[in-house]
Design a protein around this motif. Structure first.
Motif, PDB file in Angstrom:
ATOM      1  N   THR A   1       5.921  -6.482  77.891  1.00  0.00           N
ATOM      2  CA  THR A   1       6.200  -6.496  79.579  1.00  0.00           C
ATOM      3  C   THR A   1       5.357  -7.134  80.165  1.00  0.00           C
ATOM      4  O   THR A   1       6.600  -8.140  81.522  1.00  0.00           O
ATOM      5  CB  THR A   1       6.280  -4.721  80.617  1.00  0.00           C
TER       6      THR A   1
ATOM      7  N   SER B   1       6.516  -3.258  89.878  1.00  0.00           N
ATOM      8  CA  SER B   1       7.564  -2.394  89.020  1.00  0.00           C
ATOM      9  C   SER B   1       8.528  -2.612  88.269  1.00  0.00           C
ATOM     10  O   SER B   1       9.441  -1.436  87.732  1.00  0.00           O
ATOM     11  CB  SER B   1       8.852  -2.776  90.576  1.00  0.00           C
ATOM     12  N   GLU B   2       8.099  -3.954  87.406  1.00  0.00           N
ATOM     13  CA  GLU B   2       8.602  -3.932  86.422  1.00  0.00           C
ATOM     14  C   GLU B   2       8.254  -3.424  85.015  1.00  0.00           C
ATOM     15  O   GLU B   2       8.618  -3.220  83.967  1.00  0.00           O
ATOM     16  CB  GLU B   2       8.913  -5.596  86.312  1.00  0.00           C
ATOM     17  N   ILE B   3       7.495  -2.777  85.296  1.00  0.00           N
ATOM     18  CA  ILE B   3       7.260  -1.948  83.530  1.00  0.00           C
ATOM     19  C   ILE B   3       6.994  -0.456  84.430  1.00  0.00           C
ATOM     20  O   ILE B   3       7.607  -0.254  85.265  1.00  0.00           O
ATOM     21  CB  ILE B   3       5.098  -1.586  83.961  1.00  0.00           C
ATOM     22  N   HIS B   4       8.186  -0.282  83.036  1.00  0.00           N
ATOM     23  CA  HIS B   4       8.231   1.746  82.549  1.00  0.00           C
ATOM     24  C   HIS B   4       8.180   2.167  82.026  1.00  0.00           C
ATOM     25  O   HIS B   4       6.465   1.863  80.797  1.00  0.00           O
ATOM     26  CB  HIS B   4      10.246   1.319  82.705  1.00  0.00           C
ATOM     27  N   ASP B   5       8.387   3.507  81.512  1.00  0.00           N
ATOM     28  CA  ASP B   5       7.340   4.084  80.746  1.00  0.00           C
ATOM     29  C   ASP B   5       7.853   4.077  78.957  1.00  0.00           C
ATOM     30  O   ASP B   5       8.688   3.363  78.914  1.00  0.00           O
ATOM     31  CB  ASP B   5       8.263   6.007  80.723  1.00  0.00           C
TER      32      ASP B   5
ATOM     33  N   ASP C   1       6.368   0.635  78.191  1.00  0.00           N
ATOM     34  CA  ASP C   1       6.286  -0.914  77.553  1.00  0.00           C
ATOM     35  C   ASP C   1       4.604  -0.444  77.567  1.00  0.00           C
ATOM     36  O   ASP C   1       4.124  -0.195  77.628  1.00  0.00           O
ATOM     37  CB  ASP C   1       6.491  -1.260  79.061  1.00  0.00           C
TER      38      ASP C   1
END
Length: 212
Positions: free
Chosen positions: A44, A154-158, A160
């Motif tokens: 990501t 904020s572009e990284i999520h669980d 990733d």
């Protein structure tokens, strides 16, 4: 996390923190080989230090990646190697002897075995006649800002994956801090090797180290 490919200073056994030397042919191959291993991992985000050895390695890894929408990494000075001050470019064994021998620890290994990597940083700064080398507190104040860049994205999520290309002592420092004593940190990880860290809220856990 990936350690950059082999450089000329690596061959010559010289301390290479904020100073820089180019990747060797083997170092380029390190990056290509690691890129092939990670080619099917969707990232990501990607980060690296602002040294050319890290940037070149990161770019070659991303060029091999077939599933990520990333062309270039985020480059930051926060991910630089430890600054060795006066000892930049010095033979590694000589530098650590000057830092540790007055305290009965004449090698990097002996300092780490008897004390810690953090203590090695403090001893090197104390031995630096200009006191420009980073001590442990200064080093972590900088690196923590780099880790915050990742945590606050904020572009990284669980779930990733994030690629970070950095340096030998930085990998050792992270593994010593977050590895729960599971890994040998007396020797530097191989060029191009892979280390895995798991971020969960404010917790970091090292799950693999120096995978080649």
């Amino acid at each position: 996390m990936v350690r950059h490919g082999q450089t000329y200073f690596n061959i010559y056994n010289k301390l290479q923190g904020w100073s820089n030397s180019p990747l060797t042919d083997k170092g380029i191959q390190n990056a290509v080989d690691t890129g092939n291993k990670l080619a099917n991992i969707k990232f990501t985000a990607a980060y690296c230090s602002d040294t050319t050895r890290a940037m070149d390695t990161a770019n070659m890894i991303l060029a091999k990646n077939t599933v990520s929408d990333l062309d270039t990494p985020v480059v930051s000075k926060f991910f630089r190697e430890e600054f060795y001050g006066y000892f930049e470019g010095t033979d590694m064994d000589q530098a650590w002897y000057l830092a540790g021998a007055p305290h009965g620890m004449p090698t990097f290994r002996s300092i780490v075995e008897q004390e810690s990597i953090g203590k090695a940083k403090d001893l090197l700064k104390a031995a630096d006649p200009f006191h420009d080398a980073e001590d442990n507190a200064e080093y972590w104040q900088r690196l923590d800002q780099g880790l915050a860049l990742i945590k606050d994205n904020s572009e990284i999520h669980d779930g990733d994956n994030v690629l970070l290309v950095s340096h030998g002592n930085t990998l050792l420092s992270l593994v010593e801090c977050f590895g729960n004593g599971q890994f040998d940190v007396t020797e530097r990880p191989a060029n191009g090797s892979i280390t895995k860290l798991h971020f969960h809220d404010d917790q970091i856990e090292v799950t693999a180290f120096n995978v080649q």
